[in-house]
Scaffold this motif. Structure first.
Motif, PDB file in Angstrom:
ATOM      1  N   LEU A  56       0.844  -1.119   0.102  1.00 27.34           N
ATOM      2  CA  LEU A  56       0.109   0.005   0.063  1.00 27.34           C
ATOM      3  C   LEU A  56       0.694   1.269   0.000  1.00 27.34           C
ATOM      4  CD1 LEU A  56      -3.117   0.527   0.344  1.00 27.34           C
ATOM      5  CD2 LEU A  56      -2.659   1.164   2.614  1.00 27.34           C
ATOM      6  N   PRO A  57       0.476   2.213  -0.896  1.00 29.96           N
ATOM      7  CA  PRO A  57       1.266   3.559  -0.872  1.00 29.96           C
ATOM      8  C   PRO A  57       1.013   4.254   0.509  1.00 29.96           C
ATOM      9  CG  PRO A  57       0.227   3.367  -2.884  1.00 29.96           C
ATOM     10  CD  PRO A  57      -0.462   2.177  -2.081  1.00 29.96           C
ATOM     11  N   ASP A  58       1.755   5.172   0.738  1.00 28.68           N
ATOM     12  CA  ASP A  58       1.709   6.099   1.844  1.00 28.68           C
ATOM     13  C   ASP A  58       0.475   7.412   1.456  1.00 28.68           C
ATOM     14  OD1 ASP A  58       1.401   7.824   4.101  1.00 28.68           O
ATOM     15  OD2 ASP A  58       3.602   8.359   3.943  1.00 28.68           O
ATOM     16  N   PHE A  59      -0.775   7.290   1.942  1.00 34.32           N
ATOM     17  CA  PHE A  59      -1.782   8.189   1.513  1.00 34.32           C
ATOM     18  C   PHE A  59      -1.704   9.327   2.788  1.00 34.32           C
ATOM     19  CE2 PHE A  59      -3.197   4.243  -0.512  1.00 34.32           C
ATOM     20  CZ  PHE A  59      -3.459   4.842  -1.874  1.00 34.32           C
ATOM     21  N   SER A  60      -1.074   9.311   3.495  1.00 33.83           N
ATOM     22  CA  SER A  60      -1.164  10.166   4.907  1.00 33.83           C
ATOM     23  C   SER A  60      -0.622  11.442   4.534  1.00 33.83           C
ATOM     24  CB  SER A  60      -0.555   9.679   5.951  1.00 33.83           C
ATOM     25  OG  SER A  60       0.785   9.486   5.784  1.00 33.83           O
ATOM     26  N   GLY A  61       0.208  11.514   3.411  1.00 34.94           N
ATOM     27  CA  GLY A  61       0.818  12.812   3.079  1.00 34.94           C
ATOM     28  C   GLY A  61       0.092  13.850   2.280  1.00 34.94           C
ATOM     29  N   TYR A  62      -0.888  13.418   1.761  1.00 34.41           N
ATOM     30  CA  TYR A  62      -1.867  14.362   0.821  1.00 34.41           C
ATOM     31  C   TYR A  62      -2.467  15.321   1.842  1.00 34.41           C
ATOM     32  CZ  TYR A  62      -1.403  11.148  -2.918  1.00 34.41           C
ATOM     33  OH  TYR A  62      -0.819  10.268  -4.059  1.00 34.41           O
ATOM     34  N   GLY A  63      -2.114  16.690   1.396  1.00 36.27           N
ATOM     35  CA  GLY A  63      -2.852  17.547   2.150  1.00 36.27           C
ATOM     36  C   GLY A  63      -4.156  18.100   1.678  1.00 36.27           C
ATOM     37  N   ASP A  64      -4.372  17.827   0.385  1.00 35.92           N
ATOM     38  CA  ASP A  64      -5.624  18.132  -0.322  1.00 35.92           C
ATOM     39  C   ASP A  64      -6.396  16.696  -0.365  1.00 35.92           C
ATOM     40  OD1 ASP A  64      -7.325  19.906  -2.352  1.00 35.92           O
ATOM     41  OD2 ASP A  64      -7.170  17.727  -3.288  1.00 35.92           O
ATOM     42  N   THR A  65      -7.881  16.984   0.366  1.00 38.49           N
ATOM     43  CA  THR A  65      -8.478  15.852   0.589  1.00 38.49           C
ATOM     44  C   THR A  65      -9.056  15.204  -0.703  1.00 38.49           C
ATOM     45  OG1 THR A  65      -9.544  16.537   2.508  1.00 38.49           O
ATOM     46  CG2 THR A  65     -10.826  14.931   1.495  1.00 38.49           C
ATOM     47  N   THR A  66      -9.378  15.878  -1.788  1.00 38.44           N
ATOM     48  CA  THR A  66      -9.879  15.543  -3.325  1.00 38.44           C
ATOM     49  C   THR A  66      -8.586  14.859  -4.065  1.00 38.44           C
ATOM     50  OG1 THR A  66     -11.424  17.390  -3.445  1.00 38.44           O
ATOM     51  CG2 THR A  66     -10.532  16.079  -5.493  1.00 38.44           C
TER      52      THR A  66
END
Length: 307
Positions: A56-66
């Motif tokens: 699984l990639p790291d999805f925690s680093g996205y600042g934008d929800t969309t």
């Protein structure tokens, strides 16, 4: 996630706010086992492509929800197409066996393996066995898988997702089979299953819906829709998830809301389009796509190559 992929997926309307996705741990009587949903040996199934084994990639680093949602869906959707296309190859093989007067030892062995995996307890080679296997060896619409994955894994950021590739909160009951829940009550022995990859989590989730007694309503709805010639829909099948959560109808409503708010029915339509050709050669090309990007919406079918 490359810029091109994000741009492609962002054409799908997405709401800018996140729907809550806390992990629910079902009671033991409803929990699945640690079976990964692996397929019984079948010569017409191509080897699993290497990308299906990626973590699984790291999805925690996205600042934008969309943008985070787009990345999550574009990672998940090709794995859903891969899992479902491989199921359809198995389903086609099952259909071919129903037309035979006698079955070989190898064919009986495959039927026995599928019956054990899908908990079909009928006389080997009987019409009852074939009918029940056909009902249970079937696909799950992408929208339902995506909404539940987002809900149960907190958009791919939960502890069980990041450490165990478990997107659906499935349980196992052998010591060391997964991760011990921090809130596990004293005396309980269950763990939250760990999988080699998110793809294997998707396969195990589909298997759970296809065989567990708690989801018979979902399977009945799917069969009714097929017999009526209606397209399979996550919104329709969601009614069969009443036992997936202790919240019952409230949980079903939440999953349906996630499908609507994130326009996930778009993926059901795309999936139907890609399966407008159910020929063995086309299914094999989907089931062995050399790159996950070739299975994304809007990609040319010719880019899915056998592997």
């Amino acid at each position: 996630m490359c810029v091109a992929m994000r741009s492609l997926m962002l054409v799908v309307p997405l709401v800018a706010f996140a729907i809550g996705g806390g992990l629910y741990e079902p009671p033991e009587r409803l929990a699945g086992d640690n079976n990964s949903g692996s397929e019984p040996a079948l010569s017409s199934l191509p080897p699993l492509p290497a990308w299906a084994r990626e973590a699984l990639p790291d999805f925690s680093g996205y600042g934008d929800t969309t943008e985070k949602k787009a990345a999550f869906f574009s990672f998940l959707y090709p794995r859903i197409v891969l899992a479902n296309s491989r199921i359809l190859i198995e389903r086609g093989y099952l259909d071919s066996l129903t037309e035979k007067d006698t079955l070989s030892k190898q064919e009986h062995t495959w039927l026995a393996a599928q019956s054990k995996r899908l908990r079909v307890d009928e006389e080997p080679g009987s019409p009852g066995q074939f009918a029940l296997l056909e009902k249970r060896l079937d696909v799950i619409p992408p929208s339902l898988i995506m909404a539940q994955a987002a809900n149960e894994s907190a958009w791919g950021t939960s502890r069980f997702a990041t450490r165990g590739n478990n997107l659906f909160g499935q349980w196992c009951f052998t010591k060391g089979c997964g991760l011990v829940p921090q809130s596990r009550v004293e005396g309980a022995s269950h763990e939250v299953a760990a999988f080699p990859s998110p793809y294997h989590s998707v396969r195990a989730y589909i298997q759970n819906l296809n065989r567990h007694g708690s989801y018979q309503v979902l399977r009945n709805t799917r069969l009714d829709d097929r017999e009526a010639g209606d397209p399979l829909s996550g919104l329709s099948l969601a009614r069969g998830l009443i036992s997936y959560s202790e919240r019952g109808e409230e949980y079903v409503d939440e999953i349906r809301s996630m499908i609507r708010y994130n326009n996930l029915a778009f993926y059901d339509t795309e999936f139907r389009d890609i399966l407008s050709d159910l020929s063995p050669s086309h299914l094999k090309s989907l089931a062995s796509a050399s790159a996950e990007q070739t299975l994304l919406p809007g990609q040319s079918e010719s880019t899915a190559t056998e592997g």
